[in-house]
Design a protein around this motif. Structure first.
Motif, PDB file in Angstrom:
ATOM      1  N   UNK A   1      35.809  13.411  24.891  1.00 20.59           N
ATOM      2  CA  UNK A   1      36.659  13.330  26.085  1.00 20.59           C
ATOM      3  C   UNK A   1      36.046  12.421  27.155  1.00 20.59           C
ATOM      4  N   UNK A   2      36.888  11.746  27.895  1.00 20.95           N
ATOM      5  CA  UNK A   2      36.435  10.824  28.944  1.00 20.95           C
ATOM      6  C   UNK A   2      35.605  11.566  29.989  1.00 20.95           C
ATOM      7  N   UNK A   3      35.904  12.825  30.244  1.00 18.72           N
ATOM      8  CA  UNK A   3      35.151  13.579  31.255  1.00 18.72           C
ATOM      9  C   UNK A   3      33.667  13.715  30.876  1.00 18.72           C
ATOM     10  N   UNK A   4      33.334  13.424  29.626  1.00 18.53           N
ATOM     11  CA  UNK A   4      31.943  13.500  29.171  1.00 18.53           C
ATOM     12  C   UNK A   4      31.301  12.111  29.052  1.00 18.53           C
ATOM     13  N   UNK A   5      31.916  11.114  29.648  1.00 21.62           N
ATOM     14  CA  UNK A   5      31.491   9.728  29.423  1.00 21.62           C
ATOM     15  C   UNK A   5      30.034   9.476  29.823  1.00 21.62           C
ATOM     16  N   UNK A   6      29.571  10.072  30.897  1.00 19.54           N
ATOM     17  CA  UNK A   6      28.188   9.841  31.321  1.00 19.54           C
ATOM     18  C   UNK A   6      27.211  10.424  30.305  1.00 19.54           C
ATOM     19  N   UNK A   7      27.466  11.642  29.837  1.00 21.20           N
ATOM     20  CA  UNK A   7      26.587  12.243  28.822  1.00 21.20           C
ATOM     21  C   UNK A   7      26.650  11.457  27.520  1.00 21.20           C
ATOM     22  N   UNK A   8      27.825  11.033  27.132  1.00 19.41           N
ATOM     23  CA  UNK A   8      27.983  10.229  25.915  1.00 19.41           C
ATOM     24  C   UNK A   8      27.187   8.931  26.041  1.00 19.41           C
ATOM     25  N   UNK A   9      27.291   8.273  27.193  1.00 19.08           N
ATOM     26  CA  UNK A   9      26.569   7.018  27.409  1.00 19.08           C
ATOM     27  C   UNK A   9      25.054   7.236  27.362  1.00 19.08           C
ATOM     28  N   UNK A  10      24.586   8.306  27.979  1.00 19.19           N
ATOM     29  CA  UNK A  10      23.145   8.606  27.953  1.00 19.19           C
ATOM     30  C   UNK A  10      22.684   8.855  26.524  1.00 19.19           C
ATOM     31  N   UNK A  11      23.458   9.628  25.763  1.00 15.06           N
ATOM     32  CA  UNK A  11      23.093   9.912  24.371  1.00 15.06           C
ATOM     33  C   UNK A  11      23.070   8.640  23.529  1.00 15.06           C
ATOM     34  N   UNK A  12      24.080   7.784  23.704  1.00 20.69           N
ATOM     35  CA  UNK A  12      24.119   6.526  22.948  1.00 20.69           C
ATOM     36  C   UNK A  12      22.936   5.628  23.301  1.00 20.69           C
ATOM     37  N   UNK A  13      22.680   5.469  24.585  1.00 15.96           N
ATOM     38  CA  UNK A  13      21.569   4.615  25.012  1.00 15.96           C
ATOM     39  C   UNK A  13      20.232   5.173  24.543  1.00 15.96           C
ATOM     40  N   UNK A  14      20.095   6.487  24.550  1.00 14.20           N
ATOM     41  CA  UNK A  14      18.860   7.116  24.066  1.00 14.20           C
ATOM     42  C   UNK A  14      18.669   6.846  22.579  1.00 14.20           C
ATOM     43  N   UNK A  15      19.740   6.974  21.811  1.00 14.99           N
ATOM     44  CA  UNK A  15      19.660   6.695  20.370  1.00 14.99           C
ATOM     45  C   UNK A  15      19.301   5.233  20.109  1.00 14.99           C
TER      46      UNK A  15
END
Length: 102
Positions: free
Chosen positions: A19-33
């Motif tokens: 969901x878009x409401x989780x975009x910041x967490x998703x971005x952090x997880x992707x960048x961390x990976x």
């Protein structure tokens, strides 16, 4: 990395993205990976931080902190990595808003 962040209930509802409401967490997880991959592959140019996720999060733009109460300048503008062109652009934004700048 992105696919792992889609929950079963989202998939059941027909969504293939988080969901878009989780975009910041998703971005952090992707960048961390990505950062872990870069280090594991020997492609990183900086030492590996002890806590990669926290390090990535500390580098991420935070729109809620764009202007401080003290100087009202964005954190980006205060970082030495900002080029003269970036500082000029940010200064023009502040001039438009009526703020004094560096």
């Amino acid at each position: 990395s992105l696919a792992r962040q889609v929950r079963a209930e989202s998939l059941a509802a027909g969504s293939v993205y988080p969901p878009v409401r989780q975009i910041r967490d998703v971005a952090i997880n992707l960048a961390t990976d990505v950062a872990h991959y870069m280090h594991d592959s020997g492609l990183a140019t900086e030492p590996r931080p002890a806590d990669m996720r926290s390090h990535v999060q500390s580098l991420m733009y935070d729109p809620t902190q764009a202007f401080s109460d003290e100087g009202r300048y964005s954190r980006l503008a205060q970082q030495p990595a900002a080029t003269a062109e970036e500082r000029e652009w940010m200064g023009s934004l502040l001039e438009v808003s009526g703020e004094e700048h560096w």
